[in-house]
Design a protein around this motif. Structure first.
Motif, short mmCIF file in Angstrom:
data_model
loop_
_atom_site.label_atom_id
_atom_site.label_comp_id
_atom_site.label_asym_id
_atom_site.label_seq_id
_atom_site.Cartn_x
_atom_site.Cartn_y
_atom_site.Cartn_z
N GLY A 108 -119.15 12.55 34.91
CA GLY A 108 -119.42 13.59 35.79
C GLY A 108 -118.89 13.57 37.07
O GLY A 108 -119.00 14.41 37.99
N ASN A 109 -118.20 12.45 37.58
CA ASN A 109 -117.49 12.34 39.04
C ASN A 109 -116.40 11.44 38.85
O ASN A 109 -116.26 10.39 39.46
CB ASN A 109 -118.58 11.63 39.81
N SER A 110 -115.18 11.83 37.99
CA SER A 110 -114.36 11.11 37.56
C SER A 110 -113.34 10.64 38.34
O SER A 110 -112.21 10.05 38.25
CB SER A 110 -113.70 11.83 36.26
N SER A 111 -113.27 11.46 39.73
CA SER A 111 -112.64 10.74 40.72
C SER A 111 -113.14 9.44 41.51
O SER A 111 -112.33 9.20 42.41
CB SER A 111 -112.09 11.85 41.70
N PHE A 112 -114.32 9.22 41.00
CA PHE A 112 -114.76 7.79 41.64
C PHE A 112 -115.28 6.81 40.59
O PHE A 112 -115.25 7.12 39.43
CB PHE A 112 -116.06 8.23 42.26
N TYR A 113 -114.83 5.72 40.92
CA TYR A 113 -114.81 4.42 40.22
C TYR A 113 -116.03 3.42 40.30
O TYR A 113 -116.28 3.27 41.63
CB TYR A 113 -113.69 3.87 39.77
N ILE B 63 -121.59 0.62 44.51
CA ILE B 63 -120.37 0.91 45.11
C ILE B 63 -119.62 1.79 44.46
O ILE B 63 -119.28 1.37 43.21
CB ILE B 63 -119.71 -0.61 45.55
N LYS B 64 -119.42 2.86 44.83
CA LYS B 64 -118.27 3.75 44.10
C LYS B 64 -117.09 3.70 45.15
O LYS B 64 -117.17 3.95 46.31
CB LYS B 64 -118.97 5.07 44.26
N VAL B 65 -115.99 3.70 44.48
CA VAL B 65 -114.65 3.76 45.20
C VAL B 65 -113.91 4.93 44.56
O VAL B 65 -113.89 5.07 43.30
CB VAL B 65 -113.75 2.48 45.03
#
Ligand SMILES: *[C@@H]1O[C@H](CO)[C@@H](O)[C@H](O)[C@H]1NC(C)=O
Ligand SMILES: *[C@@H]1O[C@H](CO)[C@@H](O)[C@H](O)[C@H]1NC(C)=O
Ligand SMILES: *[C@@H]1O[C@H](CO)[C@@H](O)[C@H](O)[C@H]1NC(C)=O
Ligand SMILES: *[C@@H]1O[C@H](CO)[C@@H](O)[C@H](O)[C@H]1NC(C)=O
Ligand SMILES: *[C@@H]1O[C@H](CO)[C@@H](O)[C@H](O)[C@H]1NC(C)=O
Ligand SMILES: *[C@@H]1O[C@H](CO)[C@@H](O)[C@H](O)[C@H]1NC(C)=O
Ligand SMILES: *[C@@H]1O[C@H](CO)[C@@H](O)[C@H](O)[C@H]1NC(C)=O
Ligand SMILES: *[C@@H]1O[C@H](CO)[C@@H](O)[C@H](O)[C@H]1NC(C)=O
Ligand SMILES: *[C@@H]1O[C@H](CO)[C@@H](O)[C@H](O)[C@H]1NC(C)=O
Length: 778
Positions: A57-62, A90-92
């Motif tokens: 649901g927020n695939s530009s973050f990892y 931690i999301k990058v």
């Protein structure tokens, strides 16, 4: 030029993908990026991966995580948090990297190459993703480990993982939301325990499950272990092991294993078959702690489903689900743990009793409780009084009633549970519906089931007039007309704010029924007020085993009732027709009738005595659920009026003996009638059968008694193979029937006892033989 370029490109690809296909020992100077071709280091078997996982649901973050790499949904077993307390992992963003630097530091960097975090180890010679699911960084100059994911568990543990006291597992908020959840597994020095957490401060509420702890402080927990046999246990310093789970038969070679503290607060151990081989490719639960999360009560905090909700646990799927009471709704349907809010405002501390009564009413539900929310309780007390005390108390949102005890509960309700084992009657205070609301409810009903309706005559509503049973049967069979769905929808209600049901005009009903094809006598026994009270009481009854009253007409001398139409007709036709219905279905019908009567006698606000329970008045819906109908003779009893005498009501063959004596009439007349029906259902014959093969068989109630006394209950079900296989149950039913048929009303059991005896929940003593009395009467 072209072939050369192609070759170069191929080489580049191989270079990029090489780390993720073979890396076992990750050497210094290697790095990962968020790009798919180089986003993970795999274990030698390829079963586990360490690297970047896009966030759902927020695939530009990892997330930097460890996951099961050969499973289609790539179940994550570990993810990076800066500390246990940090509410978010931690999301990058896309473009970030993980570098194992030439100086032996594992460094997570954002797209501008600035360090986000590192685990603190430096000078490591190498690192590796192991086949156990542990990612380790070797310590400088030796074979020891300086850092490993197994030492910093998130919500999951894997086989071979060992946790020492002080370590915790923290649930996620949702399976798809990696934020810190509301539950904690704490490894303490004396025990392992599950806690609810206060969000956001993080302090612990009560523990809702724990391993037994020894008061002897010298015996302490050394570790929590997930061993190679799939067993999770606590090892104690005195050498004993306390099992949390008992191991699995599913082997390590053929199954993946994990144990996770799930977002609902349940610690579940799972297995997943490695090869398809016909078994479903999914995680299967092999063990849960606690066994039923809905029973995990804490004094403070909402429970797993949030405030004002109730929790349901399905023991077959091991899943928890949450519900809101009627006229309450979820704050957030995606996040049900946030609980439910009332769709109205409870107010009115300034109201007097009359005004409170005009403003509020109660929705009734069974099998639900909020054990922690009471602020007052009363015993002994009647249900009516319980209801009244809650109604006039502006703090009271819910009244819970059980066996002469009444608990008053205020908002927010916590730790709600719905389960068939919860024996409670729950009254939920809601604003009184205006005339328009029942209309809405009916409109929905018309849409959902394409049924016809029955129009019955209200002339029979119990007034204080002596009615003999010849007249009754004429009226009962002569006054039904059907109205089609379409026609009814055209009907508009008239204004009558005192009554909650739909009010029809006589003209509307006359038109809809084609001028009442069957003539209805004009008899008026009741005052306007009596009619209103009775319509309202019976109109409010709502039970699976009662036919629903939908509306009425009250115009001048015309008083009519509109009921739901039951497509499958009456029990009479069903039972005494050509084909004998199956025993199992008959037994189910018995229980349905018993439950309907139990509701009328003990669960309504005002006790209702039906007075004319017989097969003609038991209707069947299209699912063959028995529904009691025709409250034509019903007598409502006010709280202080448990006995009444108004003359004989009922139908030949079903009339209880006390009608012929000058004694009070109680709910036990229905119990007697039920006894007759019970025998009729067992034997598939009518009580009175003048052309019976043997004279002693002509009255079923006598014959059944004789058979029972001689130990020949089998004679009653001659030729019924299915029932013969269930002889014990048949005997039990016959014994219950003979108890219901006791001459002395006080000897007959209550309907509650009857349902319990039929269910086999309580033992059945031998019914006294009252045949001598019966014969002297006849
Ligand atoms: C990495 O490889 C070296 C030699 O190839 C070996 O000695 C070491 O044990 C390996 N480290 C791990 C963690 O497997
Ligand atoms: C994605 O995650 C980042 C980092 O937490 C957050 O700032 C952003 O709002 C999220 N975007 C969406 C659409 O949820
Ligand atoms: C060790 O401790 C456990 C739990 O405290 C106790 O049940 C057990 O009897 C003890 N065993 C020995 C050998 O002392
Ligand atoms: C406490 O533990 C010690 C050592 O294991 C043991 O000798 C002693 O009997 C225990 N006492 C009790 C009350 O269990
Ligand atoms: C724990 O489980 C193992 C394996 O099922 C069993 O052998 C052992 O007896 C159990 N221990 C206790 C204390 O129940
Ligand atoms: C539910 O859990 C029990 C053990 O607690 C297990 O035997 C059963 O197979 C589980 N069911 C499913 C559908 O996972
Ligand atoms: C019910 O009636 C009251 C008073 O007439 C009115 O204030 C209220 O809005 C009505 N409620 C609904 C749901 O129509
Ligand atoms: C009940 O009605 C349904 C629908 O008309 C019908 O299919 C079914 O056979 C009926 N069952 C009985 C027992 O009459
Ligand atoms: C209930 O009935 C009894 C006996 O008939 C009487 O003494 C008592 O006052 C009544 N109570 C109420 C509340 O009517």
């Amino acid at each position: 030029m072209a072939p050369l370029l192609f070759l170069f490109f191929l080489q580049f690809l191989l270079l990029l993908s090489s780390p993720s296909t073979q890396a076992q020992n990750i050497s210094l100077g290697t790095s990962l990026t968020t790009q798919e071709l180089n986003n993970a280091w795999l274990s030698p078997s390829g079963e586990f991966a360490f690297g970047f996982r896009p966030i759902e649901g927020n695939s530009s973050f990892y997330l930097l995580a460890v996951w099961f790499n050969k499973i289609s949904d790539k179940t994550v077993t570990w993810y990076t948090k800066s500390s246990e307390q940090d509410p978010e992992p931690i999301k990058v963003p896309s473009g970030s990297s993980l570098q194992f630097t030439s100086t032996g530091v594992l460094s997570l960097r954002d797209p501008t190459n600035r360090e986000v975090c590192n685990p603190g180890a430096a000078g490591a010679p190498d690192a590796s993703m192991l086949d156990t699911g542990n990612f380790v960084i070797a310590a400088a100059g030796g074979s020891t480990v300086s850092w490993e994911t197994f030492s910093y568990p998130t919500n999951t543990i894997l086989v071979t993982q060992v946790l020492s006291p002080g370590k915790v597992l923290r649930s996620r908020l949702l399976t798809t939301d990696y934020s810190n959840g509301r539950f904690l597994l704490n490894i303490e020095t004396q025990r392992a325990a599950l806690y609810t957490i206060a969000v956001p401060s993080g302090n612990l509420y009560d523990s809702y499950w724990s391993t037994p702890s020894d008061e002897n402080a010298t015996n302490q927990v050394t570790d929590l272990v997930f061993n190679m046999a799939g067993r999770i246990y606590i090892s104690m310093s005195n050498g004993t092991q306390i099992n949390m789970t008992f191991g699995v038969t599913s082997s390590m070679e053929n199954y993946y294993h994990r144990a996770t503290l799930d977002p609902d607060g349940v610690f579940r151990q799972y297995v997943y078959p490695k090869k398809p081989g016909g078994i479903s490719q999914a995680w299967t639960v092999v063990s849960t702690k606690p066994e039923n999360i809905c029973n995990a009560q804490t004094k403070v905090g909402s429970g797993t489903c949030g405030f004002n909700s109730y929790c349901m646990f399905d023991g077959n799927s091991n899943q928890t689900s949450c519900g809101c009471p009627d006229q309450y709704s979820f704050f957030d349907k995606e996040r049900k743990y946030r609980g439910c809010k009332p769709d109205f405002e409870l107010q009115g501390c300034e109201l007097d009793e009359g005004a409170a009564m005009a403003q509020y009413e109660f929705n009734l539900i069974n099998n639900v409780d909020w054990p922690q929310a009471d602020y007052e309780w009363y015993t002994p007390i009647a249900m009516d009084e319980c209801r009244r005390l809650c109604l006039i108390d502006c703090f009271c949102a819910v009244a819970v009633f059980h066996e002469n005890t009444c608990w008053k509960k205020k908002l927010p309700l916590s730790n709600g549970i719905m389960s068939s084992g919860v024996q409670r009657t729950v009254l939920i205070k809601v604003p009184k519906s205006n005339n328009s609301q029942p209309e809405l409810r009916e409109t929905r009903k018309w849409k959902s089931d394409k049924k016809h309706w029955i129009l019955g005559s209200s002339l029979l509503l119990g007034g204080s007039v002596v009615v003999n049973f010849v007249l009754i049967s004429v009226l009962l069979f002569g006054t039904y007309c059907t109205i089609t769905r379409k026609e009814v929808q055209q009907l508009q209600p008239s204004r009558d704010p005192g009554l909650p049901l739909k009010a029809f005009t006589y003209a509307e009903l006359e038109k809809a029924t084609d001028g009442f094809k069957e003539k209805i006598d004009k008899i008026q026994h009741e005052t306007e007020k009596e009619f209103a009270v009775e319509v309202q009481t019976i109109g409010r009854t709502y039970h699976k085993n009662l036919v629903r009253m939908l509306g009425y007409c009250n115009e001048g001398t015309q008083r009519l009732l509109v009921y739901e139409f039951m497509i499958n007709g009456s029990l009479n036709r069903f039972l005494f027709g050509d084909a004998r219905p199956q025993w199992s279905l008959r037994a189910q019908l018995d229980l349905g009738v018993a439950r309907g009567l139990l509701y009328l006698h003990e669960e309504c606000s005002t006790q209702i005595i039906h007075c004319d329970i017989k097969p003609q008045n038991i209707l069947l819906d299209d699912n063959c659920i028995a529904k009691i109908s025709d409250f034509g003779l019903a007598k409502l009893l006010r709280t202080n009026q448990t006995q009444t005498y108004t003359g004989i009501r009922g139908t030949r063959g079903y009339v209880a003996p006390e009608w012929f004596k000058n004694i009070g009439i109680t709910a036990k007349v229905d119990v007697y009638n039920f006894g007759v029906i019970l025998l009729e259902l067992i034997c598939c014959r009518q009580n009175v059968l003048l052309e019976a093969p043997e004279e002693e068989q002509s009255i079923l109630t006598y014959w059944a008694n004789d058979c029972y006394r001689c130990g020949r209950v089998d004679l009653l079900i001659d030729g019924d193979d299915e029932a013969n296989l269930k002889m014990k149950k048949v005997e039990r039913f016959v014994a219950v029937a003979l108890w219901c048929l006791q001459e002395d009303p006080t000897m007959r059991p209550s309907m509650l006892k009857v349902t319990q005896m039929l269910d086999g929940a309580i033992a059945i003593p031998t019914p006294p033989d009252s045949s001598s009395v019966i014969y002297s009467l006849s």
